[in-house]
Design a protein around this motif. Structure first.
Motif, short mmCIF file in Angstrom:
data_model
loop_
_atom_site.label_atom_id
_atom_site.label_comp_id
_atom_site.label_asym_id
_atom_site.label_seq_id
_atom_site.Cartn_x
_atom_site.Cartn_y
_atom_site.Cartn_z
N GLY A 48 0.66 -1.32 0.34
CA GLY A 48 0.00 0.00 0.04
C GLY A 48 0.93 1.27 0.01
O GLY A 48 0.50 2.31 -0.72
N THR A 49 1.99 1.33 0.68
CA THR A 49 2.96 2.45 0.80
C THR A 49 3.49 2.57 -0.55
O THR A 49 3.46 3.83 -1.08
CB THR A 49 3.79 2.49 1.95
OG1 THR A 49 3.00 2.08 3.06
CG2 THR A 49 4.82 3.36 1.90
N GLY A 50 3.82 1.61 -1.23
CA GLY A 50 4.57 1.71 -2.57
C GLY A 50 3.65 2.41 -3.34
O GLY A 50 4.08 3.10 -4.46
N LEU A 51 2.21 1.98 -3.53
CA LEU A 51 1.37 2.30 -4.51
C LEU A 51 0.57 3.48 -4.11
O LEU A 51 0.35 4.43 -5.08
CB LEU A 51 0.50 1.20 -4.73
CG LEU A 51 0.99 -0.17 -5.73
CD1 LEU A 51 -0.04 -1.14 -5.73
CD2 LEU A 51 1.58 0.43 -6.89
N PRO A 73 -2.60 0.16 -10.96
CA PRO A 73 -1.23 0.62 -11.03
C PRO A 73 -0.34 -0.52 -10.56
O PRO A 73 0.99 -0.44 -10.87
CB PRO A 73 -1.21 1.80 -9.84
CG PRO A 73 -2.71 1.96 -9.84
CD PRO A 73 -3.53 0.91 -10.21
N LEU A 74 -0.80 -1.33 -9.76
CA LEU A 74 0.13 -2.48 -9.44
C LEU A 74 0.61 -3.36 -10.37
O LEU A 74 1.69 -3.65 -10.74
CB LEU A 74 -0.63 -3.23 -8.28
CG LEU A 74 0.37 -4.58 -7.68
CD1 LEU A 74 1.52 -3.96 -7.04
CD2 LEU A 74 -0.69 -5.50 -6.93
N GLY A 75 -0.26 -3.47 -11.67
CA GLY A 75 -0.21 -4.17 -12.61
C GLY A 75 0.92 -3.47 -13.59
O GLY A 75 1.49 -3.96 -14.34
N ALA A 76 0.48 -2.06 -13.57
CA ALA A 76 1.59 -1.31 -14.50
C ALA A 76 3.16 -1.18 -13.89
O ALA A 76 3.91 -1.05 -14.80
CB ALA A 76 1.05 0.31 -14.55
N ASP A 77 3.06 -1.34 -12.54
CA ASP A 77 4.62 -1.18 -12.04
C ASP A 77 5.17 -2.71 -12.04
O ASP A 77 6.08 -2.89 -12.31
CB ASP A 77 4.37 -0.84 -10.66
CG ASP A 77 3.94 0.75 -10.57
OD1 ASP A 77 4.12 1.43 -11.65
OD2 ASP A 77 3.69 1.09 -9.33
N LEU A 78 4.23 -3.71 -11.56
CA LEU A 78 4.99 -4.91 -11.59
C LEU A 78 4.60 -5.82 -12.86
O LEU A 78 4.89 -6.99 -12.65
CB LEU A 78 4.83 -5.37 -10.31
CG LEU A 78 4.88 -4.66 -8.96
CD1 LEU A 78 4.55 -5.49 -7.64
CD2 LEU A 78 6.49 -4.37 -9.00
#
Length: 435
Positions: free
Chosen positions: A266-269, A289-294
């Motif tokens: 949660g902090t990272g995103l 955003p999680l999918g976009a980053d990882l």
């Protein structure tokens, strides 16, 4: 002429009634851990994820100290519930009458109210996770199906099967969140900045969030139900006390690590972005955003983990609530503790009647919508049970009739008193905000 079959049956019943001693070796004791994993699977639910993600969005990892306090206090409550059962052979509900004759009835009504909201809240969020992953799926029919499947798992499963299913749930969701947290730490562009948010502080305006974190992490009804799962394993002799303590400690170690990983993700995103996980679009706002980053695999893993987190809490919650309701009804009807088994077993009529009640209530309330809001409300309302539980344990485990081995020591009294005060304040805050 002596009936050999009847004699053998009597001997077997007498042997079954005798408490089995715990293994003498540490390895043998660790091999028997189980109720704590059930508690972790039932208690680490959508409420933990939503509250920890909401806290991470606003404060990063600065409120991990509040989560740790919550875990320690919940452990003290769980350990005391198990210790009371080992000392007296009675569950908390059965012991309430000796503290106040009105308490079993009040507890019964309270759990009935919780049963109205619990299934709808968690089945709605579980369906939201699947619908976010597969947009073609209809949201409310899916929630109905999830609630019915969860009730069916509890209905058909004896405790041994139930424990295996819950252990599998905790393994799946724990590994899923650990993988996501490690991936987040490995790919973040500002690892020092992310870690710097861990500095403990109490930001302005965060008191309600802190109380929600303390009260929400680690469950509520599952704590009171811990003695039923201990009883199902046959832990009755005082030699089981170290096993029970290790079992409950493992439960909250897993809980803390899970919430820690959730806070890292949660902090990272979310931290510093202004985004939150609220409303029907909250999961997508985090998963995308999680999918976009990882990568897309991370998005799928997050939503699948969220689904299993919620499903396990729903199955475990149904089991816990039905045990509590069946035991409360037995106590109100004045049925002796020696006859408790037939009235509280998972295949008993009262247990299954209350399971039907929880399932039907879930179907009816599901159509209210706002699933994440329902979970946040449940996390706060569920904490109302904790002041009663901690106060009761303070009274019962300080009585002279309790053997010194099981009686509260200074540390237990301090922790239970702290739980009584903190969870009492949280209950007052919730009542003021609601009414």
């Amino acid at each position: 002429m002596i009936d050999v079959t009847a004699t053998q049956g009597t001997q077997l019943r007498q042997q079954a009634a005798e408490p089995a001693h715990a293994p003498a070796t540490r390895r043998g004791r660790l091999a028997l851990l189980g109720p704590g994993l059930v508690l972790a699977a039932a208690s680490v639910g959508a409420g933990d994820m939503v509250t920890s993600l909401a806290g991470a969005a606003g404060y990063g990892m600065a409120l991990l100290w509040a989560i740790l306090i919550g875990v320690v206090l919940k452990f003290s409550l769980t350990e005391a519930v198990g210790r009371l059962y080992l000392a007296t052979g009675q569950t908390v509900i059965a012991s309430l009458r000796s503290v106040g004759r009105w308490l079993p009835a009040a507890f019964f009504v309270f759990v009935l109210v919780i049963g109205l909201l619990y299934g709808a809240a968690l089945s709605s969020v579980a369906s939201l996770a699947l619908a976010t992953l597969f947009p073609a799926l209809p949201l409310r029919p899916l929630a109905v199906a999830i609630a019915l499947v969860s009730a069916a798992i509890v209905y058909v499963g004896r405790y041994a099967l139930f424990e295996r299913v819950m252990s599998a749930f905790i393994l799946v969701k724990f590994l899923g969140m650990v993988v996501l947290a490690v991936a987040m730490l490995a790919t973040t562009d500002d690892l020092p900045g992310l870690i710097s948010t861990m500095r403990p502080r109490l930001p302005d305006g965060s008191v309600v969030t802190v109380l929600a974190l303390i009260g929400g992490v680690g469950g509520t009804a599952g704590i009171a139900s811990y003695s039923y799962w201990v009883r199902e394993r046959g832990w009755q002799h005082q030699s089981w006390l170290p096993v029970m303590r290790a079992d409950s400690a493992v439960s909250y170690a897993v809980t803390f690590l899970f919430v820690l990983c959730t806070t890292v993700v949660g902090t990272g995103l979310l931290y510093g972005t202004g985004d939150t996980i609220s409303g029907n679009d909250g999961l997508a706002a985090l998963a995308d955003p999680l999918g976009a980053d990882l990568g897309s695999a991370a998005r799928v893993l997050f939503l699948a983990t969220f689904f299993f987190v919620t499903l396990s809490a729903l199955v475990g919650g149904f089991n816990a609530l039905c045990y509590l309701l069946a035991d409360s009804l037995r106590t109100l009807r004045g049925i002796p503790e020696t006859d408790a088994g037939p009235h509280m077993a998972q295949n008993s009529r009262p247990f299954r009647a209350f399971l039907a009640y929880c399932a039907v209530a879930a179907l009816a309330v599901t159509f209210l919508g706002q699933p994440v809001a329902l979970v946040l409300t449940y996390a706060a309302v569920g904490s109302l049970i904790l002041p009663v539980l901690s106060g009761t344990l303070l009274v019962l485990l300080n009585r002279k009739g309790i053997e010194p081995l099981h009686r509260n020591k200074i540390t237990s009294n301090v922790l239970l008193s702290g739980a009584f005060v903190l969870f009492g304040v949280l209950a007052v805050v919730q009542l003021r905000e609601t009414f």
